[in-house]
Scaffold this active site. Structure first.
Site, PDB file in Angstrom:
ATOM      1  N   LYS A  33      -3.973  -1.914  -3.466  1.00 49.01           N
ATOM      2  CA  LYS A  33      -4.429  -3.199  -2.950  1.00 49.01           C
ATOM      3  C   LYS A  33      -4.413  -3.253  -1.428  1.00 49.01           C
ATOM      4  CE  LYS A  33      -0.280  -6.059  -3.082  1.00 49.01           C
ATOM      5  NZ  LYS A  33       0.311  -7.290  -3.573  1.00 49.01           N
ATOM      6  N   ARG A  34      -3.625  -2.388  -0.811  1.00 49.66           N
ATOM      7  CA  ARG A  34      -3.573  -2.396   0.659  1.00 49.66           C
ATOM      8  C   ARG A  34      -4.653  -1.502   1.287  1.00 49.66           C
ATOM      9  NH1 ARG A  34      -0.105  -5.722   2.731  1.00 49.66           N
ATOM     10  NH2 ARG A  34       1.516  -6.346   1.281  1.00 49.66           N
TER      11      ARG A  34
END
Ligand code: GLU
Length: 508
Positions: A266-267
């Site tokens: 997600k980063r």
């Protein structure tokens, strides 16, 4: 033989925004169901209260709707197996846990979190990873190790406990996976996972299996990260006596980072400059904003195509698919075993393709918010001309505005670097002379202007670039934009002359 009515579910946990990997899982379930005339269910798996994030469920529902994915049964829609939110089904699970306890497939465990952590640290120091399993359970605080009177006293006295599955020793479990084939595991490698927590709620494993059974799910299509849990799930089906009617499994390959090094996390998106979430997400705790495909200017059709190709391949050269095409052509047989690298450039390419498929009217609508923001309201005809001229340059929705704003707003600043490079002592005179000719022009359009430029340059000996480059700077404020004739044709005579005189004044 009666053919089976296909029922699939997408079962997210509302622990945050839905990563595109999750959207892909939803998509593949959807395509599989639609192709076979089946039913698509949304089930919210929210039994882990510690990981619950407010707003995540709404986010999931809304972002899937934006992608064009809908459900036949869901918390909002209801359905024959409601409720579809696991936190509202807690009473249902109790009976099933009791059955496992009664049949000797589960047991009570009283070990505190602190005691287990302590143990974990101690064995770790000796280079071993602690597992609560066939070997270790004998020396821990549970109803298999303690005398009956003692553990019964613990329960009667209200001591907190969890219920763990009792994994048998040395049995073979076979997971038949539609994508991976047979995955065989020996139960000696499995641990006694917690099925029911001290807060009175089941864990994912128990709730997931019980609900898939009760909701008559025929196919479990989910991410590869759940493959290690599948043997336990098969064991649970076996313990409940449901093994011969359990769903078929299909574990989808990972979506990898662009360089292929590991799972797209997600980063990664904002770090590498592309979104990994369908729509923007603001973390309610940290206030951090994660960018979304929608807000970055992707069309849902493009997102669907990007995801369709990340794991599945049509076996042909076809790249662009409508949802109906996908429904017709999708099959699990054409889903690969290996992870697919996310390619941000290809993602933009897909969006560009879909931008080009839009009508002028649709593109005008996409431009509307930008026009409103800048307080301009051009006629539909004018808008249509601009869009027609500039659409090809638009990869993402904001490009529509960024590459065409000067059609709607007169430039106020002029690029000085360009000015210094192109402006010669004779330029102002040359432009003034050209303007005099333009003023005489009866019928001002792209073609007549073109002829005029030809005549003017040959009569005066001025080079094409010496006229065109300054004109562009005056009309647009920089060296950007489409061909001058195209630009002037759309702007019209009045605006064309106005910009030149304003520009000359400013540059004086
Ligand atoms: N709740 C699980 C998740 O968040 C569902 C996994 C499954 O589909 O079994 O992904």
């Amino acid at each position: 033989m009666k053919s089976q009515h296909v029922r699939v579910r997408f079962a997210p946990s509302p622990t945050g925004p839905l990563h595109i990997g999750g959207v892909r899982t939803a998509l593949y379930n959807y395509l599989f169901a639609k192709k076979l005339g089946g039913t698509m269910i949304l089930r919210i798996e929210d039994t882990d209260q510690n990981r619950f994030v407010p707003g995540a469920e709404e986010y999931i529902v809304n972002s899937l709707a934006w992608c064009g994915l809908d459900f036949d049964e869901s918390p909002e829609k209801g359905g024959p197996h409601a409720p579809y939110r696991q936190s509202e089904r807690s009473e249902i699970y109790r009976g099933y846990v009791q059955k496992l306890l009664d049949d000797g497939h589960a047991y009570y465990a009283f070990d505190t979190e602190a005691a287990l952590n302590d143990l974990r640290d101690r064995v770790k120091a000796g280079g071993v990873t602690f597992q609560y399993d066939q070997q270790t359970r004998k020396s821990l605080q549970n109803s298999l190790a303690l005398p009956e009177t003692e553990w019964k006293k613990n329960i009667a006295g209200g001591m907190a406990y969890v219920v763990r599955v009792k994994i048998p020793e040395n049995e073979q479990v076979v997971v038949h996976d539609l994508i991976r084939g047979e995955v065989v595991v020996n139960t000696s490698n499995l641990d006694d996972k917690v099925l029911f927590k001290s807060d009175g709620l089941p864990t994912y494993h128990l709730a997931n299996v019980v609900d898939d059974y009760l909701m008559q799910i025929t196919h479990v299509i989910r991410g590869e990260e759940w493959l290690p849990s599948a043997p336990l799930h098969v064991m649970l089906y076996r313990f409940f006596g449901w093994e011969d009617i359990m769903p078929q499994f299909a574990h989808l390959p990972l979506i990898l980072k662009p360089d292929g090094n590991g799972k797209l996390s997600k980063r990664d998106g904002d770090r590498l400059g592309f979104p990994v979430f369908p729509t923007e997400w603001k973390d309610p705790k940290s206030g951090e904003i994660y960018s979304g495909y929608r807000e970055s200017g992707y069309l849902p059709e493009a997102v669907i195509n990007i995801l369709a190709h990340l794991g599945w391949n049509p076996g042909t050269e076809q790249e662009l698919f409508t949802m109906d095409d996908l429904i017709q052509q999708f099959s699990l047989e054409r889903v690969g075993k290996h992870g697919s690298k996310f390619d941000p450039e290809k993602a933009k390419w897909f969006n560009h393709q879909y931008m080009q498929k839009k009508s002028e009217g649709e593109l005008s609508l996409l431009l509307k918010p930008y026009l409103e923001q800048h307080g301009v309201s051009p006629s539909a005809e004018y808008l249509g001309k601009v869009v027609g001229l500039m659409r090809e340059r638009a990869f993402l929705v904001p490009d529509l505005w960024n590459s065409s704003w000067f059609f709607f707003v007169r430039p106020e600043k002029y690029d000085l670097q360009v000015y210094q490079k192109i402006w010669q002592p004779s330029t102002t005179g040359c432009i003034t002379g050209f303007v005099q000719e333009v003023e005489k022009l009866q019928d001002f359009n792209k073609e007549t202007l073109h002829t005029l430029v030809q005549e003017f340059t040959s009569n005066t000996g001025v080079k094409m670039g010496q006229l065109m480059n300054p004109l562009r700077l005056l009309l647009v404020g920089s060296n950007q934009g489409p061909g001058i004739m195209d630009l002037a044709g759309v702007l019209g005579k009045e605006e064309f002359l106005k910009r030149i005189s304003t520009g000359l004044d400013s540059l004086k």
